[in-house]
Design an enzyme around this catalytic site. Structure first.
Site, PDB file in Angstrom:
ATOM      1  N   GLY A 132       7.980   6.981  -2.960  1.00  0.00           N
ATOM      2  CA  GLY A 132       8.693   6.920  -1.692  1.00  0.00           C
ATOM      3  C   GLY A 132       9.049   5.527  -1.231  1.00  0.00           C
ATOM      4  CB  ILE A 133       8.970   4.020   2.174  1.00  0.00           C
ATOM      5  CG1 ILE A 133       9.877   5.053   2.842  1.00  0.00           C
ATOM      6  CG2 ILE A 133       9.191   2.637   2.782  1.00  0.00           C
ATOM      7  CD1 ILE A 133       9.510   5.341   4.290  1.00  0.00           C
ATOM      8  N   GLY A 134       7.186   2.991  -0.193  1.00  0.00           N
ATOM      9  CA  GLY A 134       6.393   1.912  -0.772  1.00  0.00           C
ATOM     10  C   GLY A 134       6.876   1.521  -2.150  1.00  0.00           C
ATOM     11  CB  THR A 191      -0.950   0.031   1.213  1.00  0.00           C
ATOM     12  OG1 THR A 191      -0.196   0.236   2.419  1.00  0.00           O
ATOM     13  CG2 THR A 191      -1.742  -1.266   1.328  1.00  0.00           C
ATOM     14  N   GLY A 192       0.357   2.320  -0.575  1.00  0.00           N
ATOM     15  CA  GLY A 192       1.183   3.510  -0.752  1.00  0.00           C
ATOM     16  C   GLY A 192       2.379   3.180  -1.619  1.00  0.00           C
ATOM     17  CE1 TYR A 203       3.133   9.232  10.521  1.00  0.00           C
ATOM     18  CE2 TYR A 203       4.742   9.543  12.270  1.00  0.00           C
ATOM     19  CZ  TYR A 203       4.390   9.016  11.042  1.00  0.00           C
ATOM     20  OH  TYR A 203       5.311   8.279  10.330  1.00  0.00           O
TER      21      TYR A 203
END
Length: 260
Positions: A18-20, A13-14, A156
């Site tokens: 970026g990281i995903g 997911t995502g 967060y």
């Protein structure tokens, strides 16, 4: 080193930035099929096509909002149509900026749905697919802020701490099904969001110095990680090389964490 991931289906997911995206690329490089999800349809399909062409693996994109039950259901259905998931990377998320006194219920609910309920709903939908395979790996991308909170993002901090506890609880529940569940708590990772914010605060000429100041304040290695550096750890934890690891939380933070 063969990580034994060839032919496994990984849901990230995502996964379009970026990281995903780096995790999806890392898994594809090991021969895994990938199903990346994000809200933006054009980008998620373009990145899936690029990954498939680059590494010669099956790669699919699904436009879905994991902060909604409907979005999670869409992902579960897509994975089932591809033969069922082996790997789930719960990566979608974003930082917040508020005070407890001023944040309204709607903001708290949105982040709860994005960081916690997405993981709950996807586990309910994808764990049965992993049970059929008698093999599964789930990794939750939480944050160092789950245990070392930043003052400006209480929502967060709180929701990432809840995600870490959910991960531990899920690990206990599925340990007998050959499904491993772990959490990664990253520190500073140089994603497009960090660069965008730094440019907004310090301008094109000053953003790099601003980011270095953030890294200096964090201490440890005094630098940001690349998404690829973090992705390497995700890929390893997905593999059978980490076969005795479940129910754990790993800090990949360049030494930022100030406790043992």
């Amino acid at each position: 080193m063969d990580l034994g991931l060839k032919g496994k289906l990984a849901v990230i997911t995502g996964g379009s930035v970026g990281i995903g995206l780096a995790v999806a690329e890392g898994l594809a490089a090991e021969g895994a099929s990938v199903l990346i999800t994000a809200r933006g349809q054009e980008r998620v399909h373009a990145e899936a096509a690029r990954i498939g062409a680059t590494w010669g693996v099956e790669a699919h994109g699904v436009a879905a909002d994991v902060a909604t039950a409907q979005g999670c259901a869409k992902i579960v259905t897509a994975a089932a149509q591809l033969g069922g998931a082996h790997i789930l990377i719960n990566n979608a998320g974003t930082g917040s900026n508020e005070t407890i006194a001023e944040a309204d219920d709607a903001k708290w609910q949105y982040y709860w749905d994005l960081h916690v309920m997405a993981a709950v709903r996807l586990a309910r939908g994808l764990v049965p697919q992993m049970k059929i395979h008698n093999w599964g790996a789930i990794i939750h991308n939480a944050s160092i802020c789950a245990v070392q909170p930043l003052w400006y993002e209480p929502i967060y901090n709180t929701t990432k701490a809840a995600l870490m506890m959910f991960s531990k609880t899920l690990a206990n529940e599925v340990v007998g099904d050959n499904i491993r569940v772990n959490t990664i708590n990253p520190g500073l990772v140089l994603t497009p969001d960090w660069i965008k914010t730094a440019k907004q605060l310090a301008g094109e000429d000053g953003y790099e110095a601003h980011l270095q100041g953030v890294a200096d304040e964090a201490g440890g290695m005094k630098r940001f990680a690349t998404p690829e550096e973090l992705a390497n750890f995700f890929v390893f934890l997905c593999s059978d090389r980490a076969s005795y690891s479940t129910g754990s939380t790993y800090f990949v933070d360049g030494g930022w964490l100030r406790t043992v």
